[in-house]
Write a protein that holds these residues in place. Structure first.
Motif, PDB file in Angstrom:
ATOM      1  N   MET A 251     -11.922  -0.518   7.070  1.00  0.00           N
ATOM      2  CA  MET A 251     -12.963  -0.999   6.151  1.00  0.00           C
ATOM      3  C   MET A 251     -13.522  -2.329   6.630  1.00  0.00           C
ATOM      4  O   MET A 251     -14.722  -2.588   6.509  1.00  0.00           O
TER       5      MET A 251
ATOM      6  N   LYS B 273      -1.141   5.404   5.974  1.00  0.00           N
ATOM      7  CA  LYS B 273      -1.237   4.263   5.080  1.00  0.00           C
ATOM      8  C   LYS B 273      -2.516   4.332   4.266  1.00  0.00           C
ATOM      9  O   LYS B 273      -3.568   4.688   4.769  1.00  0.00           O
ATOM     10  N   ALA B 274      -2.414   3.995   3.009  1.00  0.00           N
ATOM     11  CA  ALA B 274      -3.517   3.732   2.089  1.00  0.00           C
ATOM     12  C   ALA B 274      -4.578   4.835   2.093  1.00  0.00           C
ATOM     13  O   ALA B 274      -4.276   5.983   1.757  1.00  0.00           O
ATOM     14  N   GLN B 275      -5.818   4.506   2.466  1.00  0.00           N
ATOM     15  CA  GLN B 275      -6.938   5.430   2.316  1.00  0.00           C
ATOM     16  C   GLN B 275      -6.880   6.591   3.287  1.00  0.00           C
ATOM     17  O   GLN B 275      -7.575   7.587   3.096  1.00  0.00           O
ATOM     18  N   TYR B 276      -6.061   6.518   4.318  1.00  0.00           N
ATOM     19  CA  TYR B 276      -6.000   7.602   5.302  1.00  0.00           C
ATOM     20  C   TYR B 276      -5.389   8.870   4.707  1.00  0.00           C
ATOM     21  O   TYR B 276      -5.660   9.965   5.195  1.00  0.00           O
TER      22      TYR B 276
ATOM     23  N   GLU C   2       2.322   4.558   1.346  1.00  0.00           N
ATOM     24  CA  GLU C   2       2.582   5.050   2.691  1.00  0.00           C
ATOM     25  C   GLU C   2       3.337   6.368   2.573  1.00  0.00           C
ATOM     26  O   GLU C   2       4.282   6.488   1.797  1.00  0.00           O
TER      27      GLU C   2
ATOM     28  N   GLY D  46      -6.170   9.942   1.753  1.00  0.00           N
ATOM     29  CA  GLY D  46      -7.361  10.575   1.180  1.00  0.00           C
ATOM     30  C   GLY D  46      -8.241  11.204   2.242  1.00  0.00           C
ATOM     31  O   GLY D  46      -8.819  12.275   2.025  1.00  0.00           O
ATOM     32  N   TYR D  47      -8.388  10.529   3.389  1.00  0.00           N
ATOM     33  CA  TYR D  47      -9.189  11.102   4.474  1.00  0.00           C
ATOM     34  C   TYR D  47      -8.582  12.421   4.950  1.00  0.00           C
ATOM     35  O   TYR D  47      -9.304  13.379   5.214  1.00  0.00           O
TER      36      TYR D  47
ATOM     37  N   THR E 155      -3.869  -0.762   7.128  1.00  0.00           N
ATOM     38  CA  THR E 155      -4.275  -0.515   5.747  1.00  0.00           C
ATOM     39  C   THR E 155      -5.755  -0.787   5.498  1.00  0.00           C
ATOM     40  O   THR E 155      -6.470   0.055   4.984  1.00  0.00           O
ATOM     41  N   HIS E 156      -6.242  -1.970   5.823  1.00  0.00           N
ATOM     42  CA  HIS E 156      -7.616  -2.327   5.505  1.00  0.00           C
ATOM     43  C   HIS E 156      -8.482  -2.555   6.737  1.00  0.00           C
ATOM     44  O   HIS E 156      -9.648  -2.929   6.607  1.00  0.00           O
TER      45      HIS E 156
ATOM     46  N   SER F  77      -4.941   5.458  11.414  1.00  0.00           N
ATOM     47  CA  SER F  77      -3.964   4.762  10.586  1.00  0.00           C
ATOM     48  C   SER F  77      -3.111   3.818  11.425  1.00  0.00           C
ATOM     49  O   SER F  77      -2.823   2.693  11.018  1.00  0.00           O
TER      50      SER F  77
ATOM     51  N   PRO G  61       0.830  -1.205   0.000  1.00  0.00           N
ATOM     52  CA  PRO G  61       0.000   0.000   0.000  1.00  0.00           C
ATOM     53  C   PRO G  61       0.865   1.256   0.000  1.00  0.00           C
ATOM     54  O   PRO G  61       2.027   1.246   0.409  1.00  0.00           O
TER      55      PRO G  61
END
Length: 106
Positions: free
Chosen positions: A80, A21-24, A16, A26-27, A76-77, A71, A14
């Motif tokens: 979700m 990490k990952a979608q954070y 970093e 975007g948040y 990472t996931h 995070s 992912p």
């Protein structure tokens, strides 16, 4: 010389950036846009500048602390997966035999 930040993008890894990490990422970006829009809206309403700055700084601090905590806690996931787990029903109730009677026998 300007600092160089590494954006870690490996195969099957992912994204970093600075611990996020990952979608954070975007948040955090979405939260910063929301802070910018709220600052603009409050300033155009005529709210005193020091109050607007204070609210924006407190909101930004809370945003950064919250996103970095999410995070670090969920990875990472994990967030979700937690949201998906909350959407599962606790039990399935069938109050009539109608659904079972319509099944075809093999």
């Amino acid at each position: 010389m300007a600092p160089v930040y590494r954006l870690n993008k490996g195969i099957n890894r992912p994204i970093e950036f600075k611990g996020l990490k990952a979608q954070y990422i975007g948040y955090l970006a979405g939260g910063l846009v929301a802070l910018l829009l709220s600052f603009t809206f409050l300033y155009l309403l005529g709210t005193p500048l020091y109050l607007v700055l204070g609210l924006t700084l407190m909101g930004g601090s809370g945003l950064f602390i919250g996103v970095f905590r999410l995070s670090r806690t969920y990875g990472t996931h994990g967030l979700m997966k937690r949201w998906a787990r909350h959407r599962l029903p606790h039990s399935i109730r069938c109050r009539s035999r109608h659904a079972f009677l319509r099944l075809k026998n093999p």
